[in-house]
Write a protein that holds these residues in place. Sequence first.
Motif: not given
Length: 339
Positions: A238, A244, A261, A266, A271-272
Amino acid sequence: MRSVGGDRPPAMADVARLAGVSAQTVSRVLSGHPNVQEKTRGRVLAAVEQLGYRRNSAARALSSGRSRTIGVVTLQTTFYSRAAVTSGIENAAREAGYTVSTATTASLDTSAIEAALARLAEQDVEGVILSVPLTHTSPRIEQLTRSVPTITIDGSRTAATEVVAVDQSLAARQATRHLLDLGHDTVWHIAGPEEWLEAAARRDGWRTTLEEAGRTVPPPLEGDWSPASGYRNGLILGRIPDATAVFVASDEMAFGVIRALHELGRRVPQDISVVGVDDIELAEYCSPSLTTVAQPFTQMGALAVAHLLRHIENPAAVPEPALVEPRLVIRASTAPAKP
């Protein structure tokens, strides 16, 4: 078999006397009971080996000449996948008219696996399902798996075993390809323990997919299958601005990643994006619901029993591996990369 007192074969009392324990302790060791100290277990098994003691299976064989028992060697763990495979084995064995005797091992050392196999052999099982990752074998393991029909799960094998396994490399390729198709430049990986064949195959499948796509291969992060290790690695991941997308080698580790995260601010999947492996029951209910590669645990257990029973009926048949394909299940934890 060594005779004791003339022509008399060794009895359990002789094993107990040589090992310096009670006959009840000998019985508990040979039955695979977990509540026996390893030092004591070792003395008993050494005495069994020295005397050539074999349990009397006459009572079991009176009607059919067979014990109708399957042995299972499995790792002593709380991981969902182990329990699910064992449940599939037990259900399939019961439907086929067999009982299951389980020998657990606390580690993946060859000596621990040897001891578990020996305990099952003492119970006159007709066959064994070796449900542990076997990266290294030994002469004793080879001898035991030659003497009793044996099926291995997880891709392990010895010279005399038949393999039933999920294509773990394909599972990794499906997960990684899914994330690349969503437009992510590359995919990070949180791997399982190196000594597990499943983890090694998933790592290889992930790396190969990235290389074939001409993408950068990030250094893998190392986990141990636990949510806690996923959480620790999630705190690392994170803090990497360019990360990503991540392929996590198990759902339980993925839960830990998602929590980390969240705590770092995040967003998943904005975001991921996160993909796991296993599709355990909780995967659909975490927040967000987890995209994962489903493994047919119950089917694996049933397939292992079917192959073992065939092997028992015809031990001379050439073992043929059975490879089961995993299935990608897309949920809310993955999304297209930001433009």
